[in-house]
Design an enzyme around this catalytic site. Structure first.
Site, PDB file in Angstrom:
ATOM      1  N   ARG A 166       0.822  -1.218   0.000  1.00 39.14           N
ATOM      2  CA  ARG A 166       0.000   0.000   0.000  1.00 39.14           C
ATOM      3  C   ARG A 166       0.859   1.273   0.000  1.00 39.14           C
ATOM      4  O   ARG A 166       1.964   1.274   0.530  1.00 39.14           O
ATOM      5  CB  ARG A 166      -0.961  -0.028   1.210  1.00 39.14           C
ATOM      6  CG  ARG A 166      -1.939  -1.181   1.096  1.00 39.14           C
ATOM      7  CD  ARG A 166      -2.888  -1.257   2.259  1.00 39.14           C
ATOM      8  NE  ARG A 166      -3.799  -0.123   2.291  1.00 39.14           N
ATOM      9  CZ  ARG A 166      -4.650   0.103   3.306  1.00 39.14           C
ATOM     10  NH1 ARG A 166      -4.663  -0.721   4.349  1.00 39.14           N
ATOM     11  NH2 ARG A 166      -5.449   1.130   3.269  1.00 39.14           N
ATOM     12  N   SER A 225      -8.634  11.481   2.784  1.00 39.78           N
ATOM     13  CA  SER A 225      -8.144  10.408   3.650  1.00 39.78           C
ATOM     14  C   SER A 225      -8.020  10.889   5.094  1.00 39.78           C
ATOM     15  O   SER A 225      -7.219  11.776   5.401  1.00 39.78           O
ATOM     16  CB  SER A 225      -6.780   9.909   3.169  1.00 39.78           C
ATOM     17  OG  SER A 225      -6.195   9.108   4.173  1.00 39.78           O
ATOM     18  N   ASP A 252     -15.477   2.347   3.716  1.00 41.94           N
ATOM     19  CA  ASP A 252     -15.212   0.940   4.033  1.00 41.94           C
ATOM     20  C   ASP A 252     -16.427   0.054   3.765  1.00 41.94           C
ATOM     21  O   ASP A 252     -16.336  -1.175   3.907  1.00 41.94           O
ATOM     22  CB  ASP A 252     -14.792   0.803   5.504  1.00 41.94           C
ATOM     23  CG  ASP A 252     -13.399   1.370   5.738  1.00 41.94           C
ATOM     24  OD1 ASP A 252     -12.612   1.445   4.769  1.00 41.94           O
ATOM     25  OD2 ASP A 252     -13.086   1.733   6.888  1.00 41.94           O
TER      26      ASP A 252
HETATM   27  C1  S3P Z   1      -9.586   5.145   8.676  1.00 42.00           C
HETATM   28  C2  S3P Z   1      -9.663   5.874   7.518  1.00 42.00           C
HETATM   29  C3  S3P Z   1     -10.041   5.282   6.214  1.00 42.00           C
HETATM   30  C4  S3P Z   1     -10.644   3.894   6.372  1.00 42.00           C
HETATM   31  C5  S3P Z   1      -9.895   3.052   7.368  1.00 42.00           C
HETATM   32  C6  S3P Z   1      -9.907   3.718   8.721  1.00 42.00           C
HETATM   33  C7  S3P Z   1      -9.200   5.850   9.919  1.00 42.00           C
HETATM   34  O1  S3P Z   1      -8.878   5.183   5.409  1.00 42.00           O
HETATM   35  O2  S3P Z   1     -10.687   3.229   5.117  1.00 42.00           O
HETATM   36  O3  S3P Z   1     -10.475   1.773   7.476  1.00 42.00           O
HETATM   37  O4  S3P Z   1      -9.369   5.279  11.010  1.00 42.00           O
HETATM   38  O5  S3P Z   1      -8.715   6.990   9.813  1.00 42.00           O
HETATM   39  P1  S3P Z   1      -8.376   6.425   4.495  1.00 42.00           P
HETATM   40  O6  S3P Z   1      -7.998   7.514   5.403  1.00 42.00           O
HETATM   41  O7  S3P Z   1      -7.186   5.915   3.714  1.00 42.00           O
HETATM   42  O8  S3P Z   1      -9.547   6.746   3.610  1.00 42.00           O
END
Ligand code: S3P
Length: 451
Positions: free
Chosen positions: A129, A174, A327
């Protein structure tokens, strides 16, 4: 834990209606943040309802490696004796975040403005990733990093000795990147500002305020402008972690598609930055009600009641809703497969860089189960087969992705033939009691491969 044991094949098949009460474990996002902010406070933070999934346990081990005292007192009951902002010590070994993008990205932010050198790794999914989305803004504070080609783990970060505050506009929606920048800003002098065009989950902002940081959000033409004043003394907290809406999604959706079902899912947080799935399901015509609506710890909470919903219709899910249900697209896609008509999901490029490429993983498995799926770089669509109309009868690859595994197992409860997954092991990262909880509702799950 970067290792992953032998694959655990699992099969789901049609059985009786799902009935009863599903008690969902603690929220994964809030659990990670409780441990990290506890470690950055001076004194003892007490946590109840902590999710004891592998992702969160890996973050707990990491906090101990930085010098915090992390203790489990009972199921879900933990304490963290923190070392204060800027107090992280240098770990004497690699920090292994297992499967968790949230874990590694938030911890990178939390150490980035302390002069220590830390090497991070994770499992095969996490090592694939992108990390540059975090290390690029951290470089503005003065943090150096070196990793594999394409900004992949393993990666070493050298924290800034004299950090500068940063003003940063998120190039991708994000919450992990936003949180990494805010956590790094804690130990920078002056104001760190993060600007997001689309609202992503706001747990970091809410919790930083709860721990005593000076943080404010202005909604402007540019989007949400979040300003944090650096070098606060964070005060330890007593945190009751709410139950995870992203985990609740599985029994809720399974009940909607399984004939005769009626399931109650109590105490689910409905923070608007997380609740997009439930709104979408209701727009599709789901028999999903909010009972006993209330506020707890400043967050809206309700008991969800989901009943079999044979009238559901496909819809166009608005792209601006994507961040609030990012998600949940895997589980939504199989509800769409059991609805009438076409469901279109746009503005979802981020799904391609989750624990797996979730559009590809769901499209492959749904097609193998007899469902027509189309997809492009940032969109996909599912042609509904109507209630009980999905043929099934396939084994779907889960690609080390817990949500792909749980989604296909829910589909198998309503499809004509059973659906198997090659490996249900990753479910333990986020929802360790998924199997017994679903069985208690009446789901037919067994540890074989018969799809
Ligand atoms: C999360 C943010 C999301 C989500 C992940 C949990 C978090 O990811 O998909 O399961 O706790 O900040 P991204 O920030 O990459 O969208």
């Amino acid at each position: 834990m970067s290792g992953h044991g032998d694959p655990v094949p699992m099969t789901a098949r049609r059985g009786p209606p799902l009935k009863g009460t599903a008690r969902i474990p603690g929220d994964k996002s809030i659990s990670h943040r409780s441990l990290i902010l506890g470690a950055l406070s001076v004194g003892e933070t007490r946590i109840t309802g902590l999710l004891e999934g592998q992702d969160v346990l890996d973050t707990a081990s990491a906090m101990a490696a930085f010098g915090a005292e992390v203790t489990q007192h009972g199921p879900g009951e933990w304490s963290v004796h923190g070392v204060g902002v800027g107090g992280f010590g240098e770990p004497d070994d690699v920090i292994d975040c297992g499967n968790s993008g949230t874990g590694v990205r938030l911890i990178m932010g939390a150490m980035a403005t302390t002069p220590i050198t830390v090497t991070f790794t994770g499992d095969a999914s996490l090592r694939g990733r992108p990390m540059a989305r975090v290390t690029d803004p951290l470089a503005l504070f003065g943090t150096r990093s070196v990793g594999r080609a394409g900004g992949r783990l393993p990666m070493t970060l050298v924290g800034a000795a004299e950090p500068l505050p940063v003003r940063y506009t998120l190039p991708v929606p994000s919450a992990q990147v936003k949180s990494a920048v805010l956590l790094a800003g804690l130990n920078a002098p002056g104001e760190t500002v993060v600007i997001e065009a689309e609202a992503t989950r706001d747990h970091t902002e809410r919790m930083l305020a709860g721990f005593g940081a000076e943080i404010s959000t202005q909604v402007t033409a540019e989007g949400r402008v979040i300003t944090l004043v650096g070098r606060p003394e964070l005060r330890p907290q007593a945190i009751a972690v709410p139950r995870d809406p992203s985990s609740a999604a599985f029994p809720v959706c399974a009940a909607l598609i399984t004939e005769g079902s009626d399931v109650l899912v109590p105490n689910i947080g409905l923070n608007p930055t997380r609740a997009g799935l439930f709104q979408t399901l209701r727009e599709m015509g789901a028999n999903l009600t909010y009972e006993n609506e209330r506020e707890e710890g400043g967050e809206p909470v309700a008991d969800l009641r989901a009943r079999f919903s044979p009238e559901m219709k496909g819809i166009e899910v608005p792209p601006e809703r994507a961040a609030s249900m990012i998600d949940e697209y895997p589980i939504l896609s199989l509800v769409a497969a059991c609805a009438e008509g076409r469901t279109e999901m746009r503005g979802v490029r981020e799904l391609r860089v989750k624990e797996s490429d979730r559009i590809a993983a769901m499209a492959d498995g749904l097609r193998a189960c007899g469902v027509t799926v189309e997809d492009g770089p940032d969109w996909w669509s599912v042609e509904g087969r109507g209630p009980g109309g999905v043929p099934g009868g396939a084994t779907c690859a889960t690609h080390l992705d817990h949500r792909i595994a749980m989604s296909f197992l829910c589909l198998g409860l309503a499809s004509k033939k059973p659906v198997s997954v090659d490996d249900a092991g990753p479910i333990a990262t986020s929802f360790p009691v998924f199997e017994p909880l679903m069985r208690a509702l009446g789901a037919h799950l067994d540890r074989t491969n018969r799809g």
